[in-house]
Motif scaffolding. Sequence first.
Motif, PDB file in Angstrom:
ATOM      1  N   ARG A   7       0.901  -1.092  -0.363  1.00  0.00           N
ATOM      2  CA  ARG A   7       0.017   0.258  -0.121  1.00  0.00           C
ATOM      3  C   ARG A   7       0.853   1.250   0.034  1.00  0.00           C
ATOM      4  O   ARG A   7       1.748   1.130   0.247  1.00  0.00           O
ATOM      5  CB  ARG A   7      -0.887  -0.022   0.781  1.00  0.00           C
ATOM      6  N   LEU A   8       0.374   2.353  -0.686  1.00  0.00           N
ATOM      7  CA  LEU A   8       1.052   3.768  -0.446  1.00  0.00           C
ATOM      8  C   LEU A   8       1.171   3.845   1.170  1.00  0.00           C
ATOM      9  O   LEU A   8       0.889   4.453   1.671  1.00  0.00           O
ATOM     10  CB  LEU A   8       0.549   4.527  -1.399  1.00  0.00           C
ATOM     11  N   ALA A  52      18.592   8.949   3.255  1.00  0.00           N
ATOM     12  CA  ALA A  52      18.502   6.966   3.040  1.00  0.00           C
ATOM     13  C   ALA A  52      17.439   6.899   3.920  1.00  0.00           C
ATOM     14  O   ALA A  52      17.489   5.495   3.569  1.00  0.00           O
ATOM     15  CB  ALA A  52      19.475   6.731   4.006  1.00  0.00           C
ATOM     16  N   SER A  53      16.631   7.382   4.206  1.00  0.00           N
ATOM     17  CA  SER A  53      15.696   6.681   5.026  1.00  0.00           C
ATOM     18  C   SER A  53      14.819   6.950   4.052  1.00  0.00           C
ATOM     19  O   SER A  53      13.330   6.060   4.408  1.00  0.00           O
ATOM     20  CB  SER A  53      14.502   7.381   6.665  1.00  0.00           C
ATOM     21  N   VAL A  54      14.157   7.281   2.917  1.00  0.00           N
ATOM     22  CA  VAL A  54      13.606   6.759   1.832  1.00  0.00           C
ATOM     23  C   VAL A  54      13.397   5.917   1.465  1.00  0.00           C
ATOM     24  O   VAL A  54      13.901   5.176   0.965  1.00  0.00           O
ATOM     25  CB  VAL A  54      13.127   8.108   0.849  1.00  0.00           C
ATOM     26  N   ASP A  55      12.615   4.947   0.950  1.00  0.00           N
ATOM     27  CA  ASP A  55      12.088   3.590   0.361  1.00  0.00           C
ATOM     28  C   ASP A  55      11.905   4.135  -0.756  1.00  0.00           C
ATOM     29  O   ASP A  55      11.305   4.394  -1.534  1.00  0.00           O
ATOM     30  CB  ASP A  55      11.158   3.439   1.341  1.00  0.00           C
ATOM     31  N   PRO A  56      12.888   3.524  -2.050  1.00  0.00           N
ATOM     32  CA  PRO A  56      13.014   3.704  -3.079  1.00  0.00           C
ATOM     33  C   PRO A  56      11.951   3.074  -3.523  1.00  0.00           C
ATOM     34  O   PRO A  56      10.978   3.519  -4.586  1.00  0.00           O
ATOM     35  CB  PRO A  56      13.873   2.892  -4.169  1.00  0.00           C
ATOM     36  N   GLU A  57      11.215   1.987  -3.262  1.00  0.00           N
ATOM     37  CA  GLU A  57       9.530   1.530  -4.043  1.00  0.00           C
ATOM     38  C   GLU A  57       9.313   2.134  -3.323  1.00  0.00           C
ATOM     39  O   GLU A  57       7.759   2.564  -4.336  1.00  0.00           O
ATOM     40  CB  GLU A  57      10.159  -0.265  -3.231  1.00  0.00           C
ATOM     41  N   ALA A  58       8.677   2.830  -2.538  1.00  0.00           N
ATOM     42  CA  ALA A  58       7.634   3.783  -2.129  1.00  0.00           C
ATOM     43  C   ALA A  58       7.644   4.477  -3.025  1.00  0.00           C
ATOM     44  O   ALA A  58       6.879   5.192  -3.415  1.00  0.00           O
ATOM     45  CB  ALA A  58       7.596   4.364  -0.584  1.00  0.00           C
ATOM     46  N   VAL A  59       8.575   5.547  -3.325  1.00  0.00           N
ATOM     47  CA  VAL A  59       8.935   6.501  -4.415  1.00  0.00           C
ATOM     48  C   VAL A  59       8.529   6.591  -5.929  1.00  0.00           C
ATOM     49  O   VAL A  59       7.831   6.681  -6.494  1.00  0.00           O
ATOM     50  CB  VAL A  59      10.309   7.207  -4.380  1.00  0.00           C
ATOM     51  N   GLU A  60       8.568   5.114  -5.841  1.00  0.00           N
ATOM     52  CA  GLU A  60       8.340   4.896  -7.890  1.00  0.00           C
ATOM     53  C   GLU A  60       6.840   4.415  -7.591  1.00  0.00           C
ATOM     54  O   GLU A  60       5.988   4.463  -8.173  1.00  0.00           O
ATOM     55  CB  GLU A  60       9.290   3.489  -7.893  1.00  0.00           C
ATOM     56  N   GLU A  61       6.214   3.667  -5.953  1.00  0.00           N
ATOM     57  CA  GLU A  61       5.282   3.281  -6.238  1.00  0.00           C
ATOM     58  C   GLU A  61       4.192   4.657  -6.054  1.00  0.00           C
ATOM     59  O   GLU A  61       3.009   5.231  -7.001  1.00  0.00           O
ATOM     60  CB  GLU A  61       4.883   2.856  -4.995  1.00  0.00           C
ATOM     61  N   THR A  62       4.520   5.918  -5.354  1.00  0.00           N
ATOM     62  CA  THR A  62       4.200   7.028  -5.684  1.00  0.00           C
ATOM     63  C   THR A  62       3.795   7.544  -6.976  1.00  0.00           C
ATOM     64  O   THR A  62       2.821   8.467  -7.849  1.00  0.00           O
ATOM     65  CB  THR A  62       4.938   8.178  -4.984  1.00  0.00           C
ATOM     66  N   ALA A  63       4.938   6.976  -7.695  1.00  0.00           N
ATOM     67  CA  ALA A  63       4.616   8.017  -9.224  1.00  0.00           C
ATOM     68  C   ALA A  63       4.419   7.115 -10.108  1.00  0.00           C
ATOM     69  O   ALA A  63       3.605   7.957 -10.941  1.00  0.00           O
ATOM     70  CB  ALA A  63       6.836   8.130  -9.783  1.00  0.00           C
ATOM     71  N   GLY A 120     -15.041   7.964  -8.799  1.00  0.00           N
ATOM     72  CA  GLY A 120     -14.555   7.595  -7.598  1.00  0.00           C
ATOM     73  C   GLY A 120     -13.334   6.218  -8.155  1.00  0.00           C
ATOM     74  O   GLY A 120     -13.617   5.083  -8.896  1.00  0.00           O
ATOM     75  N   HIS A 121     -11.954   6.599  -7.635  1.00  0.00           N
ATOM     76  CA  HIS A 121     -10.939   6.275  -7.296  1.00  0.00           C
ATOM     77  C   HIS A 121     -10.615   5.985  -6.511  1.00  0.00           C
ATOM     78  O   HIS A 121     -10.166   7.131  -5.039  1.00  0.00           O
ATOM     79  CB  HIS A 121     -10.099   6.457  -8.532  1.00  0.00           C
ATOM     80  N   ASP A 122      -9.625   4.262  -6.150  1.00  0.00           N
ATOM     81  CA  ASP A 122      -8.993   4.627  -5.179  1.00  0.00           C
ATOM     82  C   ASP A 122      -8.302   3.627  -5.246  1.00  0.00           C
ATOM     83  O   ASP A 122      -8.057   2.028  -5.170  1.00  0.00           O
ATOM     84  CB  ASP A 122      -9.818   3.420  -3.943  1.00  0.00           C
ATOM     85  N   ALA A 123      -6.861   3.779  -6.010  1.00  0.00           N
ATOM     86  CA  ALA A 123      -5.885   2.577  -6.078  1.00  0.00           C
ATOM     87  C   ALA A 123      -5.067   2.446  -5.667  1.00  0.00           C
ATOM     88  O   ALA A 123      -4.109   2.983  -4.181  1.00  0.00           O
ATOM     89  CB  ALA A 123      -5.827   3.310  -7.657  1.00  0.00           C
ATOM     90  N   GLU A 124      -4.209   1.390  -5.867  1.00  0.00           N
ATOM     91  CA  GLU A 124      -2.929   0.983  -5.455  1.00  0.00           C
ATOM     92  C   GLU A 124      -2.458   0.100  -5.969  1.00  0.00           C
ATOM     93  O   GLU A 124      -3.129  -0.161  -7.074  1.00  0.00           O
ATOM     94  CB  GLU A 124      -3.787   0.610  -4.505  1.00  0.00           C
ATOM     95  N   THR A 136       7.678  -2.225 -14.301  1.00  0.00           N
ATOM     96  CA  THR A 136       6.963  -2.088 -14.473  1.00  0.00           C
ATOM     97  C   THR A 136       6.356  -2.135 -12.946  1.00  0.00           C
ATOM     98  O   THR A 136       6.875  -2.470 -11.803  1.00  0.00           O
ATOM     99  CB  THR A 136       6.184  -3.585 -15.313  1.00  0.00           C
ATOM    100  N   ALA A 137       4.632  -2.416 -12.968  1.00  0.00           N
ATOM    101  CA  ALA A 137       3.953  -2.207 -12.522  1.00  0.00           C
ATOM    102  C   ALA A 137       2.768  -2.473 -12.452  1.00  0.00           C
ATOM    103  O   ALA A 137       1.933  -2.268 -13.602  1.00  0.00           O
ATOM    104  CB  ALA A 137       3.901  -0.734 -11.470  1.00  0.00           C
ATOM    105  N   SER A 138       1.871  -3.058 -11.466  1.00  0.00           N
ATOM    106  CA  SER A 138      -0.010  -3.471 -11.978  1.00  0.00           C
ATOM    107  C   SER A 138      -0.585  -2.964 -10.675  1.00  0.00           C
ATOM    108  O   SER A 138       0.357  -2.351  -9.475  1.00  0.00           O
ATOM    109  CB  SER A 138       0.539  -5.095 -11.376  1.00  0.00           C
ATOM    110  N   LEU A 139      -1.388  -2.393 -10.906  1.00  0.00           N
ATOM    111  CA  LEU A 139      -2.182  -1.114 -10.374  1.00  0.00           C
ATOM    112  C   LEU A 139      -3.432  -2.289 -10.510  1.00  0.00           C
ATOM    113  O   LEU A 139      -3.895  -2.867 -10.520  1.00  0.00           O
ATOM    114  CB  LEU A 139      -2.201  -0.160 -10.515  1.00  0.00           C
ATOM    115  N   SER A 140      -4.231  -2.098  -9.279  1.00  0.00           N
ATOM    116  CA  SER A 140      -6.133  -2.348  -8.547  1.00  0.00           C
ATOM    117  C   SER A 140      -6.100  -1.243  -8.051  1.00  0.00           C
ATOM    118  O   SER A 140      -5.886  -1.025  -7.244  1.00  0.00           O
ATOM    119  CB  SER A 140      -6.241  -3.611  -7.380  1.00  0.00           C
ATOM    120  N   ASP A 141      -7.745  -0.626  -8.281  1.00  0.00           N
ATOM    121  CA  ASP A 141      -8.098   0.422  -8.258  1.00  0.00           C
ATOM    122  C   ASP A 141      -9.823   0.185  -8.232  1.00  0.00           C
ATOM    123  O   ASP A 141     -10.909  -0.674  -8.548  1.00  0.00           O
ATOM    124  CB  ASP A 141      -8.473   1.229  -9.617  1.00  0.00           C
TER     125      ASP A 141
END
Length: 195
Positions: A7-8, A52-63, A120-124, A136-141
Amino acid sequence: MTARQTRLRPGVMALYAGVGLSVALTGCGGGSDDARPQALPSRASSAASVSASVDPEAVEETAVLAAYNAMSREQMAAYRPASAEGTELERYVTADALGQIRNDLHRMREAGTVVRGELGHDAEVTELDMDAQTPTASLSDCVDLARYETYDTRARTVIPLPSEQPLRYVMTATAQRWDGRWMVTGLDTRGGQTC
């Protein structure tokens, strides 16, 4: 790095806001020579510790989510007049996904329908693979149709949703990172599950 469910994390963007900020303190006299103010960490060391404390995956998920949400806004802007003219869909979708949207718009024009209201959207992001040759990424909305209407411009009436259509259903999408930015590559609007 392999695919994973996630989850984001809402705090990621707040970290960026603090990277460039620094506070300079000045000391005032009145103490002994031994009572010196403590030196603050330098701007470079502060930025390094935050980075150093920023999770690179979380940054990509946000993008990924930012690209998907921008695509969704542009898609609705196209569906309201049943035309992609004046939208920026090409910035957020690849040719395949754009073809899907253009097919929808063509069917809408033939039927004389447009869209009113909002989806309405609630994507992750459900999967993220940054090790692939093309990340690549997969999303569920979870799409909410409560404020969405299809309007018949010829009959000047709202077309009701089919009785079997749930008001909230799961739509999935895929995205890829091209030249440093995420693009939506495919949409599956069939919505097999409710949410």
